[in-house]
Design an enzyme around this catalytic site. Structure first.
Site, PDB file in Angstrom:
ATOM      1  N   LEU A 109       0.874  -1.166   0.000  1.00  0.00           N
ATOM      2  CA  LEU A 109       0.000   0.000   0.000  1.00  0.00           C
ATOM      3  C   LEU A 109       0.909   1.213   0.000  1.00  0.00           C
ATOM      4  O   LEU A 109       1.927   1.230   0.702  1.00  0.00           O
ATOM      5  CB  LEU A 109      -0.910   0.010   1.236  1.00  0.00           C
ATOM      6  CG  LEU A 109      -1.961  -1.106   1.339  1.00  0.00           C
ATOM      7  CD1 LEU A 109      -2.709  -1.001   2.667  1.00  0.00           C
ATOM      8  CD2 LEU A 109      -2.949  -1.047   0.178  1.00  0.00           C
ATOM      9  N   ASP A 110       0.570   2.237  -0.766  1.00  0.00           N
ATOM     10  CA  ASP A 110       1.458   3.392  -0.825  1.00  0.00           C
ATOM     11  C   ASP A 110       1.384   4.216   0.454  1.00  0.00           C
ATOM     12  O   ASP A 110       0.573   3.966   1.353  1.00  0.00           O
ATOM     13  CB  ASP A 110       1.180   4.246  -2.074  1.00  0.00           C
ATOM     14  CG  ASP A 110      -0.201   4.881  -2.066  1.00  0.00           C
ATOM     15  OD1 ASP A 110      -0.643   5.339  -1.006  1.00  0.00           O
ATOM     16  OD2 ASP A 110      -0.839   4.933  -3.136  1.00  0.00           O
ATOM     17  N   LEU A 111       2.243   5.207   0.548  1.00  0.00           N
ATOM     18  CA  LEU A 111       2.418   5.999   1.762  1.00  0.00           C
ATOM     19  C   LEU A 111       1.108   6.591   2.273  1.00  0.00           C
ATOM     20  O   LEU A 111       0.849   6.624   3.478  1.00  0.00           O
ATOM     21  CB  LEU A 111       3.427   7.118   1.485  1.00  0.00           C
ATOM     22  CG  LEU A 111       3.856   7.976   2.677  1.00  0.00           C
ATOM     23  CD1 LEU A 111       4.733   7.180   3.627  1.00  0.00           C
ATOM     24  CD2 LEU A 111       4.588   9.221   2.184  1.00  0.00           C
ATOM     25  N   THR A 113      -2.024   5.550   1.660  1.00  0.00           N
ATOM     26  CA  THR A 113      -3.145   4.617   1.708  1.00  0.00           C
ATOM     27  C   THR A 113      -3.095   3.832   3.007  1.00  0.00           C
ATOM     28  O   THR A 113      -2.036   3.383   3.434  1.00  0.00           O
ATOM     29  CB  THR A 113      -3.102   3.651   0.512  1.00  0.00           C
ATOM     30  OG1 THR A 113      -3.172   4.404  -0.702  1.00  0.00           O
ATOM     31  CG2 THR A 113      -4.277   2.689   0.549  1.00  0.00           C
TER      32      THR A 113
END
Length: 281
Positions: A109-111, A113
């Site tokens: 999951l990106d930063l 999210t």
């Protein structure tokens, strides 16, 4: 599920022997052999491959072991990586220590999210959960500015070409909202980097919050606080491994006389959920 292969350096790293880069150096140095022959860079191995390091044979990829799966409610601002040149906080700092092997994140999951993130100590479990051939969907809760028109909803379902790949939501449902903030639940079959945000940008809508709430049959517990971690119950782990066709051993520490509680699984195609049904009686 079908048999598949993985890159040799990844398999060695997942066994806890070192980083992928270090394993690549071992391969270059001729320390690794596969099926009696010196291994080479880029080589792929399957569950029947016989792997040796410095002349000692390692366990097969399908050798049963105590498989563990962790469920995290990731918070915004943490990265899904062990090391970061910018020294940002990492989700891996919260994980319990393992005696052997290492934790593998099931995707990323990106930063910015939050939400459901899975970890396992079993490389083949992680591989099959992530591989596109497994056809496992992901569900996200998305907050956008402004309610979407019918035409925008249709466009999101039809999809768009992003970075030479066709991206689309297999389902999108309105959830709740008022004023400027409106929540939708969307479903993706793969979940490429920032795919949800970019699809909404494609129809002119800005995502103000993004949270993953489901990965295949695994759902994020509603009462689980942001940033917290819990271990999947042994019966859930056994059901997931059987569904993925991964031979394994799962240590069940649950008192069999107690009512089974705490499952994070929901009914899903091919998954044996008899232990869930029994709780409804």
């Amino acid at each position: 599920m079908t048999a598949d292969t993985q890159k040799l350096q990844k398999v060695l790293a997942d066994m806890g022997l070192g980083s992928r880069r270090q394993m690549e150096k071992w391969i270059d140095a001729g320390r690794v052999a596969v099926d009696g022959k010196v291994a080479h860079q880029g080589q792929r191995v399957g569950i029947e491959s016989k792997i040796e390091v410095d002349g000692s044979q390692l366990r097969n990829l399908d050798t049963p072991r105590n498989t563990r799966i962790l469920v995290m409610n990731k918070k915004v601002g943490e990265i899904v990586a062990r090391k970061d040149p910018e020294h940002r906080p990492s989700v891996f700092s919260h994980l319990p220590k393992l005696g052997t092997g290492r934790w593998i994140s099931v995707g990323r999951l990106d930063l910015n999210t939050s939400g459901l993130l899975l970890f396992t100590n079993h490389g083949l479990v992680a591989h099959r959960l992530m591989h596109p051939s497994s056809v496992i969907d992901r569900e996200y809760a998305v907050r956008v500015i402004g309610k979407l028109s019918d035409s925008k909803l249709e466009s999101l379902k039809n999809g768009a070409l992003i970075d030479d790949s066709w991206c689309r939501f297999s389902d999108i449902q309105y959830y709740d909202g008022s004023g400027l903030n409106h929540w939708y639940h969307v479903v993706l079959m793969e979940g490429r980097n920032k795919e949800v945000r970019r699809l909404f940008e494609h129809v002119g809508s800005k995502v103000s919050r993004l949270k993953r709430v489901r990965f295949g049959p695994v759902v994020l517990p509603k009462a689980m606080p942001t940033g917290k971690l819990r271990e999947m119950d042994a019966r859930d782990v056994a059901a997931v491994c059987a569904w993925l066709e991964v031979p394994t051993v799962v240590k069940d520490t649950t008192d069999s006389t107690r009512r089974y509680k705490g499952s994070v699984l929901i009914p899903y195609p091919g998954l044996d959920t008899r232990h869930l049904v029994s709780n409804e009686s």
